[in-house]
Design a protein around this motif. Structure first.
Motif, mmCIF file in Angstrom:
data_model
loop_
_atom_site.group_PDB
_atom_site.id
_atom_site.type_symbol
_atom_site.label_atom_id
_atom_site.label_comp_id
_atom_site.label_asym_id
_atom_site.label_seq_id
_atom_site.Cartn_x
_atom_site.Cartn_y
_atom_site.Cartn_z
ATOM 1 N N GLY A 138 1.009 -1.335 -0.035
ATOM 2 C CA GLY A 138 -0.019 0.136 -0.088
ATOM 3 C C GLY A 138 0.907 1.279 0.100
ATOM 4 O O GLY A 138 1.987 1.177 0.237
ATOM 5 N N VAL A 139 0.106 2.382 -0.109
ATOM 6 C CA VAL A 139 0.977 3.650 -0.166
ATOM 7 C C VAL A 139 0.133 4.482 0.803
ATOM 8 O O VAL A 139 -1.092 4.685 0.934
ATOM 9 C CB VAL A 139 0.838 4.350 -1.498
ATOM 10 C CG1 VAL A 139 1.259 5.866 -1.553
ATOM 11 C CG2 VAL A 139 1.358 3.603 -2.577
ATOM 12 N N LEU A 140 1.197 5.213 1.906
ATOM 13 C CA LEU A 140 0.579 5.706 3.051
ATOM 14 C C LEU A 140 1.138 7.357 2.757
ATOM 15 O O LEU A 140 2.295 7.477 2.845
ATOM 16 C CB LEU A 140 1.168 5.120 4.378
ATOM 17 C CG LEU A 140 0.352 5.239 5.765
ATOM 18 C CD1 LEU A 140 -0.858 5.057 5.368
ATOM 19 C CD2 LEU A 140 1.395 4.859 6.828
ATOM 20 N N GLU A 141 0.217 8.278 2.831
ATOM 21 C CA GLU A 141 0.578 9.475 2.725
ATOM 22 C C GLU A 141 0.341 10.382 3.945
ATOM 23 O O GLU A 141 -0.066 9.772 4.927
ATOM 24 C CB GLU A 141 -0.392 10.273 1.551
ATOM 25 C CG GLU A 141 -0.419 9.477 0.312
ATOM 26 C CD GLU A 141 -1.350 10.378 -0.788
ATOM 27 O OE1 GLU A 141 -0.953 11.548 -1.008
ATOM 28 O OE2 GLU A 141 -2.197 9.606 -1.330
ATOM 29 N N ALA A 142 0.898 11.566 4.114
ATOM 30 C CA ALA A 142 0.964 12.416 5.298
ATOM 31 C C ALA A 142 -0.238 12.640 5.661
ATOM 32 O O ALA A 142 -1.250 12.871 5.116
ATOM 33 C CB ALA A 142 1.474 13.835 4.789
ATOM 34 N N GLY A 143 -0.612 12.300 7.122
ATOM 35 C CA GLY A 143 -1.857 12.525 7.789
ATOM 36 C C GLY A 143 -2.560 10.834 7.858
ATOM 37 O O GLY A 143 -3.503 10.749 8.368
ATOM 38 N N GLU A 144 -1.936 10.147 7.037
ATOM 39 C CA GLU A 144 -2.938 8.607 7.133
ATOM 40 C C GLU A 144 -2.229 7.576 8.192
ATOM 41 O O GLU A 144 -1.000 7.901 8.379
ATOM 42 C CB GLU A 144 -2.913 8.003 5.506
ATOM 43 C CG GLU A 144 -3.527 8.953 4.814
ATOM 44 C CD GLU A 144 -3.563 8.184 3.324
ATOM 45 O OE1 GLU A 144 -4.708 8.291 2.568
ATOM 46 O OE2 GLU A 144 -2.633 7.492 2.943
ATOM 47 N N LYS A 145 -2.864 6.929 8.534
ATOM 48 C CA LYS A 145 -2.500 5.776 9.720
ATOM 49 C C LYS A 145 -3.113 4.390 9.178
ATOM 50 O O LYS A 145 -3.820 4.230 8.333
ATOM 51 C CB LYS A 145 -3.217 6.127 11.043
ATOM 52 C CG LYS A 145 -2.718 5.279 11.998
ATOM 53 C CD LYS A 145 -3.630 5.434 13.444
ATOM 54 C CE LYS A 145 -3.152 7.113 13.957
ATOM 55 N NZ LYS A 145 -3.783 7.303 15.233
#
Length: 205
Positions: A138-145
């Motif tokens: 997966g791809v996790l961006e700023a602000g994601e958990k």
């Protein structure tokens, strides 16, 4: 978190695991990565983490269109991290990887020929023996958990900087660096930048 959609098989023997680093959160530095030729001789993959022939997580440049290696019996997950316009041609139709940071999943035995519509690209691959492991990418961006379960997780920064919150600590990653996280049942939060998160868990007998 965008995803392509369970205990580690041999965590203490998996590469790399520094002898003097007993922690379950291990920094991975590009200086220690291994360059592995493709099975079909068409290119080279930079292996960021692996466990023998069971699974591997790496970054691969694709500079010319051509056939993919045969990985019969393996599951393959892939995400475009540099460039645009990658299409995977299969007998059942195209797999669209034109847009960066949108993971895809396909069987390793599927005959594939890559098509480059806008020049060379780079991808992150997670490949594993489906009889022994289950994979997620997966791809996790700023602000994601993202909650992490038991297993092995590779948090990779494809283009820095990025920073992560993990078990109350902040981990800064420069471009090309990664964290290997083992047996941590907790939340991983992206504070800054973007990471590619690969997860490997065992198939129970």
């Amino acid at each position: 978190m965008r995803r392509a959609r369970s205990t580690p098989c041999s965590p203490r023997e998996s590469w790399p695991q520094p002898a003097d680093e007993p922690t379950l959160i291990t920094p991975l530095d590009p200086a220690g990565y291994i360059r592995t030729p493709w099975r079909n001789g068409g290119g080279v993959t930079v292996d960021i983490a692996l466990d023998g022939d069971v699974w591997r997580f790496g970054r691969t440049p694709i500079t010319a269109a051509g056939p993919f290696s045969d990985y019969a019996g393996f599951e393959r997950l892939q995400v475009l991290v540099a460039g645009r316009g990658l299409v995977l041609e299969t007998p059942q139709g195209d797999i669209d990887v034109r847009q960066p940071f949108r993971p895809v999943r396909f069987a390793g035995e599927t005959p594939i020929v890559s098509r480059l519509e806008a020049g060379p690209v780079e991808v992150v691959n997670l490949i594993g023996d489906r009889s022994r492991v289950r994979l997620d990418l997966g791809v996790l961006e700023a602000g994601e958990k993202q909650p992490l379960g038991a297993g092995i997780h590779i948090a990779y920064c494809p283009a820095g900087p990025a920073s992560l919150d993990l078990r109350g600590g902040v981990h800064a990653l420069a471009a090309g660096h990664a964290l290997r996280i083992e047996d941590e049942v907790c939340d991983l939060a992206c504070r800054e930048g973007l990471i590619v998160l690969g997860s490997v868990t065992c198939v129970l007998p």
